[in-house]
Design an enzyme around this catalytic site. Sequence first.
Site, PDB file in Angstrom:
ATOM      1  N   CYS A 114      -4.990  12.756  11.144  1.00  0.00           N
ATOM      2  CA  CYS A 114      -5.428  11.590  10.716  1.00  0.00           C
ATOM      3  C   CYS A 114      -5.935  10.903  11.886  1.00  0.00           C
ATOM      4  CB  CYS A 114      -4.347  11.020  10.258  1.00  0.00           C
ATOM      5  SG  CYS A 114      -3.134  10.203  11.128  1.00  0.00           S
ATOM      6  N   ASP A 155       3.663   0.337  12.300  1.00  0.00           N
ATOM      7  CA  ASP A 155       2.337  -0.127  11.714  1.00  0.00           C
ATOM      8  C   ASP A 155       2.030  -1.575  12.252  1.00  0.00           C
ATOM      9  OD1 ASP A 155       1.843   2.424  10.447  1.00  0.00           O
ATOM     10  OD2 ASP A 155       2.835   1.852   8.540  1.00  0.00           O
ATOM     11  N   ARG A 175      -9.147   0.391   3.624  1.00  0.00           N
ATOM     12  CA  ARG A 175      -8.332   1.348   3.125  1.00  0.00           C
ATOM     13  C   ARG A 175      -7.019   0.766   2.635  1.00  0.00           C
ATOM     14  NH1 ARG A 175      -6.426   5.547   7.014  1.00  0.00           N
ATOM     15  NH2 ARG A 175      -4.919   5.425   5.429  1.00  0.00           N
ATOM     16  N   ARG A 217      -0.510  15.193  11.521  1.00  0.00           N
ATOM     17  CA  ARG A 217       0.750  14.696  10.941  1.00  0.00           C
ATOM     18  C   ARG A 217       1.271  15.799  10.198  1.00  0.00           C
ATOM     19  NH1 ARG A 217      -1.231   8.730   8.601  1.00  0.00           N
ATOM     20  NH2 ARG A 217       0.714   8.814   7.779  1.00  0.00           N
ATOM     21  N   LYS A 255       0.739  -1.125  -0.010  1.00  0.00           N
ATOM     22  CA  LYS A 255      -0.093  -0.085   0.001  1.00  0.00           C
ATOM     23  C   LYS A 255       0.864   1.098  -0.064  1.00  0.00           C
ATOM     24  CE  LYS A 255      -2.100   2.186   4.180  1.00  0.00           C
ATOM     25  NZ  LYS A 255      -1.468   3.607   3.942  1.00  0.00           N
ATOM     26  N   ASN A 256       1.979   1.410   0.960  1.00  0.00           N
ATOM     27  CA  ASN A 256       2.677   2.613   1.190  1.00  0.00           C
ATOM     28  C   ASN A 256       3.764   2.853   0.074  1.00  0.00           C
ATOM     29  OD1 ASN A 256       1.014   3.058   3.276  1.00  0.00           O
ATOM     30  ND2 ASN A 256       2.388   2.486   4.839  1.00  0.00           N
TER      31      ASN A 256
HETATM   32  N1  EPU Z   1       7.147  14.117  10.933  1.00  0.00           N
HETATM   33  C1  EPU Z   1       7.586  15.371  11.406  1.00  0.00           C
HETATM   34  N2  EPU Z   1       7.621  16.258  10.190  1.00  0.00           N
HETATM   35  C2  EPU Z   1       7.244  16.012   8.875  1.00  0.00           C
HETATM   36  C3  EPU Z   1       7.093  14.231   8.829  1.00  0.00           C
HETATM   37  C4  EPU Z   1       6.995  13.731   9.661  1.00  0.00           C
HETATM   38  O1  EPU Z   1       7.499  15.643  12.351  1.00  0.00           O
HETATM   39  O2  EPU Z   1       7.601  16.555   8.058  1.00  0.00           O
HETATM   40  C5  EPU Z   1       7.147  13.070  12.081  1.00  0.00           C
HETATM   41  C6  EPU Z   1       6.040  12.628  12.291  1.00  0.00           C
HETATM   42  O3  EPU Z   1       5.223  13.250  12.873  1.00  0.00           O
HETATM   43  C7  EPU Z   1       6.179  11.070  12.856  1.00  0.00           C
HETATM   44  C8  EPU Z   1       7.520  10.847  12.131  1.00  0.00           C
HETATM   45  O4  EPU Z   1       7.871  12.173  11.809  1.00  0.00           O
HETATM   46  O5  EPU Z   1       6.281  11.351  14.359  1.00  0.00           O
HETATM   47  C9  EPU Z   1       7.411   9.828  11.003  1.00  0.00           C
HETATM   48  O6  EPU Z   1       6.405  10.294  10.083  1.00  0.00           O
HETATM   49  P1  EPU Z   1       6.724   9.761   8.550  1.00  0.00           P
HETATM   50  O7  EPU Z   1       6.742  10.941   7.714  1.00  0.00           O
HETATM   51  O8  EPU Z   1       7.627   8.859   8.492  1.00  0.00           O
HETATM   52  O9  EPU Z   1       5.178   9.060   8.341  1.00  0.00           O
HETATM   53  P2  EPU Z   1       4.498   9.057   7.029  1.00  0.00           P
HETATM   54  O10 EPU Z   1       5.361   9.378   5.818  1.00  0.00           O
HETATM   55  O11 EPU Z   1       3.307  10.326   7.019  1.00  0.00           O
HETATM   56  C10 EPU Z   1       4.168   6.701   6.527  1.00  0.00           C
HETATM   57  C11 EPU Z   1       3.245   5.693   6.301  1.00  0.00           C
HETATM   58  C12 EPU Z   1       2.710   5.482   7.880  1.00  0.00           C
HETATM   59  C13 EPU Z   1       3.810   4.991   8.664  1.00  0.00           C
HETATM   60  C14 EPU Z   1       4.912   5.979   8.852  1.00  0.00           C
HETATM   61  C15 EPU Z   1       6.025   5.472   9.602  1.00  0.00           C
HETATM   62  C16 EPU Z   1       2.513   6.059   4.053  1.00  0.00           C
HETATM   63  C17 EPU Z   1       1.429   6.618   3.256  1.00  0.00           C
HETATM   64  N3  EPU Z   1       2.278   6.103   5.540  1.00  0.00           N
HETATM   65  O12 EPU Z   1       3.747   7.910   7.036  1.00  0.00           O
HETATM   66  O13 EPU Z   1       1.812   4.316   7.511  1.00  0.00           O
HETATM   67  O14 EPU Z   1       3.080   4.557   9.896  1.00  0.00           O
HETATM   68  O15 EPU Z   1       5.168   6.311   7.601  1.00  0.00           O
HETATM   69  O16 EPU Z   1       6.298   4.324   9.202  1.00  0.00           O
HETATM   70  O17 EPU Z   1       3.559   5.695   3.671  1.00  0.00           O
HETATM   71  C18 EPU Z   1      -0.255   3.012   7.737  1.00  0.00           C
HETATM   72  O18 EPU Z   1       0.201   2.336   6.676  1.00  0.00           O
HETATM   73  O19 EPU Z   1      -1.345   2.647   8.443  1.00  0.00           O
HETATM   74  C19 EPU Z   1       0.434   4.173   8.184  1.00  0.00           C
HETATM   75  C20 EPU Z   1      -0.040   5.114   9.012  1.00  0.00           C
END
Ligand code: EPU
Length: 419
Positions: A117, A306, A398, A122, A22-23
């Site tokens: 979310c 996750d 989802r 986020r 998915k991701n």
């Molecule tokens: N963060 C920041 N600033 C940013 C971006 C992130 O502070 O600009 C922080 C977030 O608050 C969090 C950490 O960094 O504490 C990690 O966030 P990340 O950006 O890695 O998460 P994401 O890219 O928004 C993806 C997955 C999530 C998964 C996380 C961590 C996708 C679409 N989503 O989210 O997956 O939990 O990485 O591995 O790729 C799921 O599949 O259920 C899901 C939530």
Amino acid sequence: MDKLVINGNRPLCGEVYVSGAKNAAVAVIPAALLIEGTCRIENVPGIKDVRILEDILTQLGARIEFDDKNSIVIDSQNINTYSAPYDMIKSMRASYYLLGALLGRFKRAEVAFPGGCDFGFRPIDQHIKGFEALGARVEVEHGLVKAYAEKLVGNKIYLDVVSVGATINLMLAAVKAEGTTVIENAAKEPHVVDIANFLNSMGANIKGAGTDVIKVKGVSALSGGATYSIIPDQIEAGTFMIAAAATAGDVTVRNVIPKHMESLTAKLMEMNIQVVQGEDWIRVIGGDRIQKANIKTLPYPGFPTDLHPPTAVLLCRAEGTSTITEGVWDQRFQYVDELKRMGAKIKVEGRIAVIEGVPRLTGAPISATDLRAGAAMAIAGLAAEGRTEIYNVKYIDRGYENFEEKLRKLGADIRRVTE
Ligand code: EPU
């Protein structure tokens, strides 16, 4: 509204085939906007998030054809707008990839702010910091993130937090920038590597994905024309591995990359669960005596956040007291109150869930509070005595393809009821 009805306390046995990640899919599809031509993507999971994204791309002017259930051809030649307003993206959490992709394509993007979310706010400050380092002006106003650049020029970007989203978004924005972009403290998740491989197969020049320094040498165009197959879903594979262990079952999970599962495999073995693996499969044989464990979720190659809620269910069945420390998301504990309704003994102290093993969970009406919490509820229902009803199944839809069909094939008594 759909609900899942499970009659539990049966071991899952047999084989299950894991779908595409998915991701990875939710980033590869927007990445196709960078190609002024076509690309064919295989192993696309048939899940709600993907269907929504396909719809968004179509609204932006792309043509999408389905070759078969899990293969699509995207033609981005006639994309005619750099704008994705709230109406278009409101049901999509990973909409932020449209920012990097549209900025990379048009040097301009206006995308509704992704906002909160299911488990809290986020932030996207690291995405924005990176776009600015490439020369874009970024403003957030009227609920939109607006990014604009005369030209995008490669730069060195150090991410303050390891972020999957920011790492991928910056690759998307940098792929056609002038010069070289260096992303330091980059995320190393398998799907980060998958996006880099996808872009490279279309003519990009990205090196180092999978390490914490990624170098993107800008190219003038992405030629497209190629076929790319998305990697298997690490989290779906993990969900079935944990479900096998939690039901004292014996399941062979096929279409996996065992290397991606190392942190989970190691923990399962520490819990006294048998794990055997081959080139693209993992067999999990559960038993009655599960050892307690202490787990901390971390960016890859650490234990995936996750898989935190599903693992918590498994630890409810362990002997003694276990802990899960959440190292990625502040607010990932909504599942705890639902599990308590099934007889779990869990206390949350700050970012730590303290889980006391119980002899059994008992079926109850419960709610999926987010995608992975939903998967955890299903595992709890499968392991519990009696009947469990899971509400808010939309979360599970989802991210898991044919979830209950796959479980049924493993012997689960699970059915969907539309009310
Ligand atoms: N963060 C920041 N600033 C940013 C971006 C992130 O502070 O600009 C922080 C977030 O608050 C969090 C950490 O960094 O504490 C990690 O966030 P990340 O950006 O890695 O998460 P994401 O890219 O928004 C993806 C997955 C999530 C998964 C996380 C961590 C996708 C679409 N989503 O989210 O997956 O939990 O990485 O591995 O790729 C799921 O599949 O259920 C899901 C939530």
